[in-house]
Design an enzyme around this catalytic site. Sequence first.
Site, PDB file in Angstrom:
ATOM      1  N   ASP A  38      10.492  14.185  34.352  1.00  0.00           N
ATOM      2  CA  ASP A  38      11.393  14.112  33.215  1.00  0.00           C
ATOM      3  C   ASP A  38      12.305  12.909  33.459  1.00  0.00           C
ATOM      4  OD1 ASP A  38      13.037  14.977  30.948  1.00  0.00           O
ATOM      5  OD2 ASP A  38      14.493  15.539  32.494  1.00  0.00           O
TER       6      ASP A  38
ATOM      7  N   THR B  88      15.670  12.201  31.906  1.00  0.00           N
ATOM      8  CA  THR B  88      17.106  12.463  31.961  1.00  0.00           C
ATOM      9  C   THR B  88      17.460  13.420  33.092  1.00  0.00           C
ATOM     10  OG1 THR B  88      17.194  12.159  29.567  1.00  0.00           O
ATOM     11  CG2 THR B  88      19.098  13.210  30.619  1.00  0.00           C
TER      12      THR B  88
ATOM     13  N   THR C 177       9.683  12.512  28.249  1.00  0.00           N
ATOM     14  CA  THR C 177      11.083  12.696  27.896  1.00  0.00           C
ATOM     15  C   THR C 177      11.238  12.959  26.402  1.00  0.00           C
ATOM     16  OG1 THR C 177      13.254  11.612  27.862  1.00  0.00           O
ATOM     17  CG2 THR C 177      11.336  10.194  27.607  1.00  0.00           C
TER      18      THR C 177
ATOM     19  N   LYS D 204       5.950  19.174  25.480  1.00  0.00           N
ATOM     20  CA  LYS D 204       5.901  18.889  26.922  1.00  0.00           C
ATOM     21  C   LYS D 204       4.842  19.748  27.607  1.00  0.00           C
ATOM     22  CE  LYS D 204      10.392  16.871  27.900  1.00  0.00           C
ATOM     23  NZ  LYS D 204      11.511  16.801  28.839  1.00  0.00           N
TER      24      LYS D 204
END
Length: 633
Positions: free
Chosen positions: A327, A329, A474, A502
């Site tokens: 990921d 962030t 992301t 995701k």
Amino acid sequence: MLALSIPTTIFSSTFASFIGYELPTSTLITWISPVLATIIYVWGGKPFLSGALSEIRSRRPGMMLLIALAISVAFFASLASTLNLITLHLDFWWELALLIVIMLLGHWIEMRSLAQTSSALESLASLLPDEAELIEGETITVVPVHDLQPGDITLVRPGSAVPADGKILEGTAHVDESMITGESTPVKRSVGETVVAGTVVADSALHLAVSATGENTALAGIQKLVLDAQSSTSRAQLLADRAAQWLFWFALSAALITFIVWSALGNPTSALTRTITVLVIACPHALGLAIPLVVSIATQRAAQAGVLIKDRHALENMRTVDTVFFDKTGTLTQGHPSVTAIHSTIDDDELLALAAAVEYRSEHPLARAIVTAAAERSLDIPDSSEFQMEAGVGVHALVDGRTISVGGPALLAQYNHDELRIAAEWKKEGAIILHVLDEEKVLGAVRLADDVRPESRQAIEELHARGIGVVMMTGDAEAVAHTVAHNLSIDRVFAGVKPDGKAETVRHVQREGRFVAMVGDGVNDAPALAQADVGIAIGAGTDVAISSAGVILASSDPRAVLSILTLSDASYRKMKQNLWWAGGYNLISVPLAAGILAPIGFTMPMSVGALLMSASTVIVALNAQLLRRLKLR
């Protein structure tokens, strides 16, 4: 069990003869071992006997059936001998007791390594507030969230979580959607737009028309995704179970051949004695400890390096990973905005100090980033007064008698200014731009972005050196994602991905034949963490991300993934070595116990079999301890 096994062993006639001491000639002494060993068999042996029945029903013999076979033969043979039902003197009470105790120890270590520290679904549910403010005419009533119905109007105050999915009827505010989308910056939402349960309103109150509650919310959908992915995630069969299956058939075949051969030689007494001996010693104590000891020590070693192993399968599977999803962030990046550049018609420090003076009273994440940057440069921040916030435009304050404004593109539009050329370039890179104005004059702009962690580049370089592909996934915009990916030389990028996307993206790559590890920290990562072959959560992330993963990184350093790879390789080697030691005991002792060397006058006494069994256990334990010396990052 241990307390009962000690007197059982001490008062066993066979053990006493083996060690070389005399037992008192008393009926009471004679029955100590049989009585205590019977309790151990019925009580301590229950999980193995139950497990054996399950393996028989599934037609998949393994560790439980092998243990059950050994302890049952030892128990009934010793009982028959003690009750004089057979003429043979067979005292396996002490073997029975020690075998059950050691196997229970291995089982306990195994269960402890599998213990889960929290529930993913409970963590997801905790994101919702317990109560909501229901608007009925001119009245505002506090009600439980579960009482809300579609069509209800609720008031969501600044800093509060949205209680249900809904559409904004009144107000404009920045909403922190990071737990749902992964977007690091609060997103501006205004009348007519939709917000989802669990997100947090940052700066202004909203009136919300409820559109979905309970199981119909987006958050509930994520819960279902996590549950489905967890239940569908395949688990590798333990090496010890596979070894036990082979050893079971080996022991059974050896026992049958032993009985047939000795019977054919016209020696029924030796046939029965040798067959029972083979079945009892066919289950090595070391086999029960071979895997659990390695897992336990590997888990401890990992914890010392800041890696918490929740799922032993994750540790075992990590060695076969060929693709790592990150990921963006909070994983590859810091997870919060920071000032990365300044363009000014005056001194850069002066511009930053003026912006910090205006933003000092604001709690907005971008405001905090500007104030932090000024503090890091040790700037003197002027006093400000008459602070005003204009939703969706910017903030204003009086600084040294001048009205200083800080805001985005809407602020420039308000004063009919064109966007700065440098700002347009920053915008293409996905950065956030705040402009600083003195009255109506543009003084400059500040570039803000979610900075890449310094450790991320090294982690990705070393993964590439190991031949492992790196993918970034992301919820952020394409421009932001590709800028980060380019800087870090990431192989593949999936941007703008929602939570359900995701998990599906991970499945897509798995269908390509890749073995995937997923590293993430947010609620939006939870389904993907559960779907991946190995889920790795950043310890600073959300509870649900941690709950959905098999491995937790205590720090936010992505290089810790390399430690997991190293530990997985090393622990797997130790598992194989230990299984060979444990299996090697069988390969040697079973044929000797069967009497394969009887033609040359050698038959292995039970005491020698016990010695070999103990030696195998000690070697396995010492070999596992070598993992403590493994060097990790």
